[in-house]
Write a protein that holds these residues in place. Structure first.
Motif, PDB file in Angstrom:
ATOM      1  N   CYS A   1       0.818  -1.218   0.000  1.00 36.86           N
ATOM      2  CA  CYS A   1       0.000   0.000   0.000  1.00 36.86           C
ATOM      3  C   CYS A   1       0.847   1.262   0.000  1.00 36.86           C
ATOM      4  N   ASP A   2       2.080   1.144   0.439  1.00 35.37           N
ATOM      5  CA  ASP A   2       2.991   2.291   0.517  1.00 35.37           C
ATOM      6  C   ASP A   2       4.048   2.157  -0.568  1.00 35.37           C
ATOM      7  N   PRO A   3       4.747   3.256  -0.891  1.00 35.15           N
ATOM      8  CA  PRO A   3       5.824   3.155  -1.884  1.00 35.15           C
ATOM      9  C   PRO A   3       6.904   2.166  -1.423  1.00 35.15           C
ATOM     10  N   TRP A   4       7.450   1.441  -2.360  1.00 36.75           N
ATOM     11  CA  TRP A   4       8.536   0.502  -2.094  1.00 36.75           C
ATOM     12  C   TRP A   4       9.521   0.591  -3.238  1.00 36.75           C
TER      13      TRP A   4
ATOM     14  N   VAL B   1      14.932   6.800   0.142  1.00 29.96           N
ATOM     15  CA  VAL B   1      15.236   6.938  -1.278  1.00 29.96           C
ATOM     16  C   VAL B   1      14.503   8.170  -1.765  1.00 29.96           C
ATOM     17  N   ASN B   2      15.269   9.160  -2.209  1.00 28.96           N
ATOM     18  CA  ASN B   2      14.693  10.445  -2.592  1.00 28.96           C
ATOM     19  C   ASN B   2      14.404  10.576  -4.085  1.00 28.96           C
ATOM     20  N   ASP B   3      14.952   9.668  -4.889  1.00 24.50           N
ATOM     21  CA  ASP B   3      14.753   9.758  -6.341  1.00 24.50           C
ATOM     22  C   ASP B   3      14.615   8.341  -6.897  1.00 24.50           C
ATOM     23  N   VAL B   4      13.406   7.999  -7.321  1.00 25.28           N
ATOM     24  CA  VAL B   4      13.105   6.656  -7.822  1.00 25.28           C
ATOM     25  C   VAL B   4      12.898   6.716  -9.331  1.00 25.28           C
ATOM     26  N   VAL B   5      13.453   5.729 -10.016  1.00 24.56           N
ATOM     27  CA  VAL B   5      13.213   5.547 -11.448  1.00 24.56           C
ATOM     28  C   VAL B   5      12.628   4.145 -11.622  1.00 24.56           C
ATOM     29  N   HIS B   6      12.015   3.911 -12.771  1.00 26.25           N
ATOM     30  CA  HIS B   6      11.444   2.590 -13.053  1.00 26.25           C
ATOM     31  C   HIS B   6      12.170   1.976 -14.240  1.00 26.25           C
ATOM     32  N   VAL B   7      12.572   0.731 -14.075  1.00 27.97           N
ATOM     33  CA  VAL B   7      13.248  -0.030 -15.114  1.00 27.97           C
ATOM     34  C   VAL B   7      12.278  -1.104 -15.585  1.00 27.97           C
ATOM     35  N   GLN B   8      12.124  -1.224 -16.881  1.00 27.38           N
ATOM     36  CA  GLN B   8      11.235  -2.235 -17.454  1.00 27.38           C
ATOM     37  C   GLN B   8      11.979  -3.558 -17.619  1.00 27.38           C
TER      38      GLN B   8
ATOM     39  N   ILE C   1      13.539   1.423  -8.724  1.00 29.66           N
ATOM     40  CA  ILE C   1      14.871   1.397  -8.128  1.00 29.66           C
ATOM     41  C   ILE C   1      15.299   2.839  -7.859  1.00 29.66           C
ATOM     42  N   PRO C   2      16.252   3.045  -6.960  1.00 31.73           N
ATOM     43  CA  PRO C   2      16.781   4.397  -6.793  1.00 31.73           C
ATOM     44  C   PRO C   2      17.529   4.814  -8.062  1.00 31.73           C
ATOM     45  N   SER C   3      17.503   6.105  -8.362  1.00 26.96           N
ATOM     46  CA  SER C   3      18.310   6.600  -9.474  1.00 26.96           C
ATOM     47  C   SER C   3      19.776   6.248  -9.220  1.00 26.96           C
ATOM     48  N   ARG C   4      20.583   6.303 -10.239  1.00 27.18           N
ATOM     49  CA  ARG C   4      21.994   5.941 -10.091  1.00 27.18           C
ATOM     50  C   ARG C   4      22.671   6.778  -8.998  1.00 27.18           C
ATOM     51  N   CYS C   5      22.449   8.091  -9.018  1.00 27.16           N
ATOM     52  CA  CYS C   5      23.056   8.960  -7.994  1.00 27.16           C
ATOM     53  C   CYS C   5      22.555   8.595  -6.598  1.00 27.16           C
ATOM     54  N   GLU C   6      21.283   8.280  -6.483  1.00 31.74           N
ATOM     55  CA  GLU C   6      20.708   7.882  -5.191  1.00 31.74           C
ATOM     56  C   GLU C   6      21.309   6.562  -4.728  1.00 31.74           C
ATOM     57  N   GLN C   7      21.478   5.623  -5.650  1.00 30.49           N
ATOM     58  CA  GLN C   7      22.092   4.349  -5.267  1.00 30.49           C
ATOM     59  C   GLN C   7      23.506   4.567  -4.746  1.00 30.49           C
ATOM     60  N   ILE C   8      24.255   5.406  -5.420  1.00 23.62           N
ATOM     61  CA  ILE C   8      25.626   5.687  -4.982  1.00 23.62           C
ATOM     62  C   ILE C   8      25.615   6.284  -3.575  1.00 23.62           C
ATOM     63  N   ARG C   9      24.733   7.238  -3.334  1.00 26.45           N
ATOM     64  CA  ARG C   9      24.646   7.870  -2.016  1.00 26.45           C
ATOM     65  C   ARG C   9      24.304   6.842  -0.936  1.00 26.45           C
ATOM     66  N   ILE C  10      23.317   6.002  -1.218  1.00 28.32           N
ATOM     67  CA  ILE C  10      22.878   5.003  -0.244  1.00 28.32           C
ATOM     68  C   ILE C  10      23.982   3.979   0.010  1.00 28.32           C
TER      69      ILE C  10
END
Length: 157
Positions: free
Chosen positions: A26-29, A114-121, A129-138
């Motif tokens: 029900c919540d963002p994941w 996660v502050n910036d989410v993108v979607h991969v098909q 998934i987190p954006s590339r920059c967000e993944q690096i930060r995390i």
């Protein structure tokens, strides 16, 4: 990135689990960890699908999937990480759900956000998934050698 660069096990677990996550959460994941790195195009080994979710959604999945739950597995790193954790067995590889994951920083526990989410098909399934920059930060905030190595692979893309 070409989708056939992803392992068949990652394809399989996404096909089996992501539509269910989309239906029941029900919540963002968001998918994090090595699977997110692979979905962003990094060449990494993926052993499980890590899902950052809310505690309420983790509880919901535990209630929905009792027969899938691996109750014998205990995640490593309890001194650095805490969450409402559950590991579920799916085709391809396990799905690890971390409800409200927290990281022990320099002085206190802090929520992993996660502050910036993108979607991969992947096979017509939109995987958040987190954006590339967000993944690096995390990954850098996690501070483990394997996370720093993944951050470097993402940075090189």
């Amino acid at each position: 990135m070409t989708l056939h660069s992803l392992s068949s096990a990652l394809h399989e677990v996404i096909a089996a689990s992501v539509p269910l996550l989309q239906r029941h959460c029900c919540d963002p994941w968001v998918v994090i960890g090595s699977a997110a790195c692979a979905l962003a195009g990094a060449c990494v080994d993926v052993a499980d699908l890590d899902v950052l979710a809310s505690t309420a959604d983790a509880e919901r999945l535990i209630a929905l999937w009792p027969s899938r739950r691996d109750t014998t597995y205990a995640p490593a790193g309890a001194d650095r990480f805490r969450s409402h954790f559950a590991r579920f067995l799916f085709p391809g590889m396990p799905v690890e759900v971390m409800g409200d994951l927290q990281l022990h920083g320099a002085h206190a526990w802090q929520a992993v956000q996660v502050n910036d989410v993108v979607h991969v098909q992947v096979a017509d399934i939109a995987v958040p998934i987190p954006s590339r920059c967000e993944q690096i930060r995390i990954l850098e905030s996690f501070g483990r050698p394997k996370d720093r190595a993944r951050a470097e692979l993402l940075r090189a893309l």
